[in-house]
Write a protein that holds these residues in place. Structure first.
Motif, PDB file in Angstrom:
ATOM      1  N   UNK A 166       0.819  -1.225   0.000  1.00 18.94           N
ATOM      2  CA  UNK A 166       0.000   0.000   0.000  1.00 18.94           C
ATOM      3  C   UNK A 166       0.849   1.270   0.000  1.00 18.94           C
ATOM      4  N   UNK A 167       2.159   1.120  -0.181  1.00 23.91           N
ATOM      5  CA  UNK A 167       3.051   2.279  -0.242  1.00 23.91           C
ATOM      6  C   UNK A 167       3.798   2.273  -1.571  1.00 23.91           C
ATOM      7  N   UNK A 168       4.041   3.459  -2.119  1.00 16.78           N
ATOM      8  CA  UNK A 168       4.792   3.551  -3.364  1.00 16.78           C
ATOM      9  C   UNK A 168       6.255   3.167  -3.130  1.00 16.78           C
ATOM     10  N   UNK A 169       6.934   2.853  -4.216  1.00 18.07           N
ATOM     11  CA  UNK A 169       8.356   2.517  -4.126  1.00 18.07           C
ATOM     12  C   UNK A 169       9.133   3.718  -3.579  1.00 18.07           C
ATOM     13  N   UNK A 170       8.739   4.915  -3.989  1.00 22.11           N
ATOM     14  CA  UNK A 170       9.428   6.124  -3.512  1.00 22.11           C
ATOM     15  C   UNK A 170       9.335   6.244  -2.000  1.00 22.11           C
ATOM     16  N   UNK A 197       8.982   3.886   0.155  1.00 23.15           N
ATOM     17  CA  UNK A 197       9.753   2.828   0.829  1.00 23.15           C
ATOM     18  C   UNK A 197      11.250   3.129   0.795  1.00 23.15           C
ATOM     19  N   UNK A 198      11.726   3.783  -0.264  1.00 26.75           N
ATOM     20  CA  UNK A 198      13.105   4.269  -0.260  1.00 26.75           C
ATOM     21  C   UNK A 198      13.272   5.361   0.800  1.00 26.75           C
ATOM     22  N   UNK A 199      12.325   6.266   0.842  1.00 24.39           N
ATOM     23  CA  UNK A 199      12.361   7.364   1.821  1.00 24.39           C
ATOM     24  C   UNK A 199      12.392   6.833   3.249  1.00 24.39           C
ATOM     25  N   UNK A 200      11.667   5.767   3.498  1.00 26.95           N
ATOM     26  CA  UNK A 200      11.628   5.143   4.818  1.00 26.95           C
ATOM     27  C   UNK A 200      13.014   4.630   5.225  1.00 26.95           C
ATOM     28  N   UNK A 201      13.727   4.022   4.259  1.00 27.58           N
ATOM     29  CA  UNK A 201      15.083   3.517   4.525  1.00 27.58           C
ATOM     30  C   UNK A 201      16.037   4.669   4.836  1.00 27.58           C
ATOM     31  N   UNK A 202      16.054   5.684   3.964  1.00 26.41           N
ATOM     32  CA  UNK A 202      16.970   6.808   4.143  1.00 26.41           C
ATOM     33  C   UNK A 202      16.684   7.569   5.441  1.00 26.41           C
ATOM     34  N   UNK A 203      15.405   7.740   5.739  1.00 28.20           N
ATOM     35  CA  UNK A 203      15.016   8.487   6.940  1.00 28.20           C
ATOM     36  C   UNK A 203      15.411   7.730   8.216  1.00 28.20           C
ATOM     37  N   UNK A 204      15.205   6.411   8.218  1.00 32.42           N
ATOM     38  CA  UNK A 204      15.510   5.611   9.409  1.00 32.42           C
ATOM     39  C   UNK A 204      16.987   5.640   9.760  1.00 32.42           C
ATOM     40  N   UNK A 205      17.847   5.800   8.739  1.00 36.81           N
ATOM     41  CA  UNK A 205      19.295   5.789   8.973  1.00 36.81           C
ATOM     42  C   UNK A 205      19.922   7.175   8.814  1.00 36.81           C
ATOM     43  N   UNK A 206      19.098   8.212   8.791  1.00 37.98           N
ATOM     44  CA  UNK A 206      19.579   9.597   8.689  1.00 37.98           C
ATOM     45  C   UNK A 206      20.538   9.779   7.517  1.00 37.98           C
TER      46      UNK A 206
END
Length: 333
Positions: free
Chosen positions: A106-110, A112-121
């Protein structure tokens, strides 16, 4: 060559009402920097259990009951929660078996990338995240305009490439690939593995490649470890392991698929079934299925020992494919 990862005497148990079942038993191997190490073996032999142990992803009833997992000299087993959070994805990332199950439907690929980058600053803004995500999609040959699509809008091969791009988002030093081409056709399999190999050469990371397909592995890996019932039975160079197998189980795996050239031959599988890990026999675990089995094999478990050609084999009577005696034994399999 310096070792990036060293697995030493690793043991993983599953706790049940009837006692502990050892799924990984005293396994040791090394992965040098900028190399590909393969783990092969039939389903249930412990390949994926090792991968999960390396990332400390196991949950009860699974426990790491012994051994060490040294990443750049530091034991992953001793990592705190904060150290594990930094280790996962940034130092070591994983491509799981089913890409669709790894992506949020239910989330776009964009996002999910943002989630990775944000979680690791790893980025300072959403715009920077989009820019980095587009570059990663380019690397795995996916049009950048697809960044804002949902997982169900991609084919199986494209989803797998998206997952690989996400696994490389923070430029890890080790990429674990657990059956990454399962359920994909052979053409897409080769495309994905060739892409991973090219990326390895570009970024200089190492790979742990897990599959039950030995023929696929020999084209991709530098070294291969063969597992049977939770134990390593052979470790050898990928270029020679099929041509000169030392363990009868490795020989059986190599003969479980047809050759592309030469006369048509009848295929012969490995007889019998894998042992029950909750009721292990005495001696070698492969003895009941082995054409070279002797009384010693049924009484004493062989240790993984170095052979003259620098391979490692856990067998009381390692094979010699050039010997006349072994040729006669093989002919009767």
């Amino acid at each position: 060559m310096k070792n990036l990862l060293e697995v030493k005497n690793l043991c993983v148990d599953y706790i049940t009402f009837t006692g502990a079942i050892r799924a990984v038993d005293d396994v040791s191997f090394c992965i040098p920097e900028n190399s590909i190490f393969g783990l092969a073996g039939e389903s249930g032999c412990g390949k994926s259990t090792i991968a999960y142990a390396m990332m400390r992803l196991h949950r009860p009833p699974a426990i790491i009951s012994g051994g060490n997992i040294l990443f750049e000299g530091k034991d992953v087993i001793d990592f705190s929660d904060e150290e594990l959070r930094k280790f996962r994805w940034k130092d070591t990332s994983m491509v799981f078996q089913s890409a669709m199950n790894c992506l949020n439907p239910v989330k776009t690929i964009e996002y999910q990338f943002w989630d990775i980058f944000q979680a690791h600053n790893a980025v300072s803004s959403r715009e920077e995240s989009i820019e980095k995500s587009q570059e990663l999609l380019r690397i795995v040959d996916i049009p950048i305009e697809r960044l804002f699509d949902y997982p169900h809008q991609f084919s199986g091969g494209m989803r797998q490439r998206v997952v690989i791009a996400m696994a490389l988002a923070l430029k890890p030093k080790l990429l674990i690939m657990d059956e990454p081409t399962t359920a994909l056709d052979v053409v897409v399999q080769r495309e994905i593995l060739q892409k991973v190999y090219d990326l390895k050469e570009l970024f200089g990371f190492s790979v742990l490649f897990i599959t039950h397909d030995l023929s696929l592995m020999v084209e991709f890996c530098d070294q291969i470890g063969v597992m049977y019932s939770g134990k390593l039975v052979e470790v050898a160079n990928a270029k020679t392991i099929l041509r000169e197998p030392k363990h009868p189980y490795t020989y059986g795996l190599g003969n479980s698929f047809p050759t592309l050239r030469g006369e048509m031959q009848e295929m012969k599988g490995i007889p019998g079934t894998p042992v029950d890990l909750s009721n292990l026999p005495n001696g070698c675990r492969f003895a009941e299925r082995c054409f070279k089995s002797s009384e010693l094999c049924k009484k004493q478990e062989p240790a993984l020992k170095q052979q003259q050609d620098n391979t490692f084999t856990a067998c009381h009577m390692p094979m010699n494919t050039s010997s006349e005696e072994d040729h006669k034994e093989v002919a009767h399999v």
